[in-house]
Design a protein around this motif. Structure first.
Motif, short mmCIF file in Angstrom:
data_model
loop_
_atom_site.label_atom_id
_atom_site.label_comp_id
_atom_site.label_asym_id
_atom_site.label_seq_id
_atom_site.Cartn_x
_atom_site.Cartn_y
_atom_site.Cartn_z
N UNK B 58 -5.69 -23.32 38.75
CA UNK B 58 -6.49 -22.59 37.76
C UNK B 58 -5.90 -22.99 36.42
N UNK B 60 -6.87 -23.63 32.01
CA UNK B 60 -7.86 -23.61 30.92
C UNK B 60 -7.68 -24.81 30.00
N UNK B 61 -6.82 -25.73 30.36
CA UNK B 61 -6.64 -26.92 29.53
C UNK B 61 -5.62 -26.71 28.42
N UNK B 62 -5.19 -25.49 28.21
CA UNK B 62 -4.23 -25.20 27.14
C UNK B 62 -2.93 -24.66 27.69
N UNK B 63 -3.03 -23.58 28.45
CA UNK B 63 -1.84 -22.87 28.90
C UNK B 63 -1.21 -23.52 30.12
N UNK B 271 -15.67 -28.67 30.45
CA UNK B 271 -15.48 -29.17 29.10
C UNK B 271 -16.43 -28.61 28.05
N UNK B 273 -18.65 -25.71 25.74
CA UNK B 273 -18.25 -24.59 24.90
C UNK B 273 -17.85 -23.36 25.73
N UNK B 275 -16.90 -23.37 28.91
CA UNK B 275 -16.27 -23.77 30.16
C UNK B 275 -14.77 -23.62 30.14
N UNK B 276 -14.12 -24.74 30.15
CA UNK B 276 -12.66 -24.81 30.16
C UNK B 276 -12.06 -24.17 31.39
N UNK B 277 -12.78 -24.34 32.52
CA UNK B 277 -12.12 -24.04 33.79
C UNK B 277 -11.87 -25.40 34.44
#
Lengths: 411, 311
Positions: B58, B60-63, B271, B273, B275-277
């Motif tokens: 899991x 989010x592309x950041x954390x 990817x 707006x 999303x980011x899963x």
């Protein structure tokens, strides 16, 4: 010869030193307002800021609105500017949680912003800290054709019964009561938010978007009951899923539709399309449940300091400058929006004045469904709203699906 | 004598020491292949395994990434949007196949020598040259329920024009129709080059044996076009599976996800707006990859068999 060379090197070194000392007072700003008005407003801010702080130069990168939403994730982690534009509410939560925004409580405390920006303070607060500074917001409500209302002898509806009666009257006169373009989904969320705010109030809006209430909850069911009263008789324009919000302005300009649940940014294109202030007017979304205090939608645009910024001291000066009353007065005059600083002046415009009055008396300010709810929930929710507006029979299936998504998103 | 001595002296280091020189026939091809192989490994092979790896997290592309095991796949099995996308992919695959016979038909039609035939050929090939984005925009305008050409035609006959891109019943077919336009052109050009290589003596022989019309096509021409047919099918299958640009331009998967396909759904969850899963998007990518793998394996297997027959 050698001597000359030496001198030249020295001069170059001195020049380089001079440049670096100037660099020490440079801030880099990433901004997503590439439309003419925001661009002009921001140019003005920078000029004024540089005049007020002679030691600091501002370098700014202008992004297009949609592209910015993806680039911000890259530049915050890789090559952070000193200031970045973004939005209030849950929209900034991912960056706050990932530690990419810096808390700026000191800017708020040192400049008396806790009082001056009190109305937007809750939407800038996560975990008890302030994560940025708001500089503008705008009202949502119903923009309507005053002349069409007058021609059909309709008074501005104040409650739901009058509103439905007005819709029925317009419909029988061959005018589509409400125009909307749901191709990009978020417009439907505006209608949902207002029906929810008026049926259940501000607290239920927040509880729903923070995952404390299910979509199959009887209170949300009531919202959809009201919505069905608009969908079933065909009060919304046909084929709205094929239209963007701009395309949906056309029927209103042509006089084929009378109302639009929208943000104040719709006024500029409507005026450009030829509607005069005698034809176009603004009304607050009518009351549904009597006794529920009227909360409004007022999405807020903000500036933040990334954690990886290089020149945080000067960036703080810029935020303070942006929050000041007279800066906000001038910025919002150009933007055609409302200042968040309560001491700022409001532009002399019919719609801005109406919005200012409405928001000053609001019981609460919601950001917007897709800014208050987490992204994955917002996407599923707005698709559900669009589907409901086309296939109201599927309501139960849609709400059950949203519950399923909710259970996953907020675990 | 002196001569032979010097010859041995110069030959022996060559024989015993210079490994590169001795094996240059074996090494040279690998050297030439190396740049391509390095690129292919970095940009194609490695990302495949990275995607599979990410699909177990899991993220989010950041954390920080959290290991969730097969949770993403379990969720996928219970996701209505995923099944809609999969179903649409099947429709795409089936209907996109129309490009092959249609391309053949146009190629046969254009395979004649009349004045200006080159111009006609280029005009038919034109849709393949222009960008898919332009194709998408043009067809969106065709379908526009208020001013589009379809609406105009309906209005002439007094009908009520359907909003093709806003109606879940028609939207996928509307996009496929837009996609077929350039795809037919592509198949046509493949068949046109194939027709150039059809041997005239076989046609002559067939004619002497009394083959004409459809029989000639089926028994004499088509077997000779088999390589072209094969390539046409492969590019069409891959084109159907990776359909993305048209959907992104015309509907963004809408209305309410009903025109989504796996490639776009993956982009949307990972990817876009809202999303980011990344993990969930990666698991969709893995499923799409497995489906493509079926065709890729078939393709490789056929190539292998053909090569073997060739020797």
């Amino acid at each position: 010869m050698n001597n000359i060379l030496k001198k030249a090197t020295l001069a170059a070194a001195a020049l380089a030193l001079g440049v670096t000392s100037a660099l020490a007072g440079e801030i880099v700003i990433n901004y997503d307002g590439s439309d003419p008005a925001p661009k002009k407003a921001f140019e003005m801010v920078i000029k004024k800021f540089e005049a007020a702080h002679p030691g600091i130069t501002v370098k700014w990168n202008l992004f297009d609105h949609e592209g910015y939403k993806t680039s911000i994730r890259n530049f915050l982690t890789a090559d952070a500017p000193d200031i970045a534009a973004w939005y209030a509410g849950n929209r900034m939560a991912p960056f706050v949680k990932a530690g990419l925004f810096e808390p700026v409580d000191d800017v708020w405390a040192d400049n008396g912003l806790n009082d001056a920006l009190a109305s937007t303070a809750p939407s800038m607060t996560i975990d008890g800290k302030k994560w940025g500074v708001p500089y503008t917001y705008y009202q949502w409500g119903i923009y309507y054709r005053k002349d069409l209302f007058a021609a059909n002898d309709i008074a501005v509806p104040k409650n739901w019964k009058d509103f439905l009666a007005a819709c029925a009257k317009l419909k029988s006169a061959g005018i589509t009561p409400i125009t909307i373009g749901t191709k990009y989904l978020w417009t439907a969320a505006g209608v949902f938010d207002y029906l929810n705010l008026r049926t259940n109030g501000y607290q239920v809006h927040n509880d729903l978007t923070s995952g404390k209430i299910k979509y199959t909850d009887p209170r949300i069911q009531t919202v959809f009951d009201r919505w069905e009263e608009l969908v079933r008789p065909g009060y919304f324009i046909d084929n709205h899923a094929a239209l963007s919000w701009q395309e949906a302005l056309a029927p209103m300009v042509q006089g084929k539709a009378a109302m639009y649940v929208m943000g104040n940014f719709a006024v500029a294109p409507l005026r450009e399309a030829g509607l005069s202030d005698d034809q176009l007017d603004f009304m607050q979304f009518p009351q549904i449940t009597a006794g529920i205090p009227m909360a409004e939608e007022a999405p807020t645009d903000t500036f933040h300091i990334p954690t990886k910024a290089k020149n945080k001291a000067d960036a703080r000066k810029f935020l303070a400058f942006l929050a000041a009353a007279d800066t906000q007065t001038e910025v919002n005059k150009i933007l055609g929006q409302l200042p968040t600083n309560k001491n700022a002046q409001v532009a002399d415009d019919k719609f801005i004045k109406a919005g200012f009055e409405m928001l000053s008396n609001a019981a609460g300010l919601a950001q917007f469904y897709d800014r208050d709810a987490p992204a994955a929930m917002a996407k599923a929710g707005m698709e559900g709203f669009q589907e409901f507006m086309i296939k109201p029979d599927r309501r139960d299936a849609i709400l059950k699906r949203l519950d399923k998504v909710q259970a996953k998103v907020y675990k | 004598m002196q001569n032979t001595n010097s010859q041995i002296a110069s030959l022996s280091p060559l024989h015993h020491q210079n490994f590169l020189r001795r094996n240059r026939l074996k090494i040279a091809p690998w050297l030439f292949l190396a740049p391509a192989m390095v690129m292919f490994t970095i940009y194609v092979i490695a990302p495949i395994f990275q995607s599979i790896w990410i699909s177990f997290f899991e993220w989010d592309g950041l954390g920080a990434k959290t290991w969730v095991g097969n949770q993403n796949y379990v969720e996928l099995m219970d996701d209505d949007r995923f099944y809609t996308s999969l179903y649409n992919n099947v429709i795409w695959l089936v209907l996109y196949m129309l490009a092959v016979p249609a391309g053949l038909f146009i190629a046969l039609f254009l395979n004649q020598n009349v004045w200006g035939i080159r111009l006609y050929k280029s005009l038919f090939f034109f849709p393949f040259v222009i960008s898919q984005v332009v194709v998408g925009l043009v067809f969106s305008w065709f379908y526009d329920p208020s001013n589009g050409i379809i609406a105009l035609i309906f209005n002439i006959w007094g009908g009520n024009p359907p909003a093709i891109l806003a109606d879940e019943r028609y939207v996928t077919y509307g996009i496929i129709a837009a996609g077929l336009w350039p795809q037919i052109a592509y198949c046509m050009i493949l068949y046109l080059t194939g027709l150039n290589n059809v041997s005239p003596d076989q046609i002559e022989a067939g004619r002497l044996d009394g083959a004409r019309g459809l029989k000639m096509l089926w028994y004499v021409i088509l077997p000779q076009l088999r390589p072209a047919t094969f390539i046409a099918i492969v590019v069409t299958v891959i084109g159907a599976l990776r359909s993305f640009d048209l959907i992104s331009i015309m509907t963004q998967g809408g209305p309410y996800g009903s025109s989504n396909v796996l490639a776009y759904y993956m982009f949307e969850t990972a990817l876009s707006e809202y999303g980011y899963r990344m993990g969930y998007g990666a698991s969709i990518a893995v499923v799409l990859f497995l489906i493509m793998m079926v065709y890729i394996c078939f393709f490789l297997w056929r190539m292998y068999v053909q090569e073997k027959e060739g020797h």
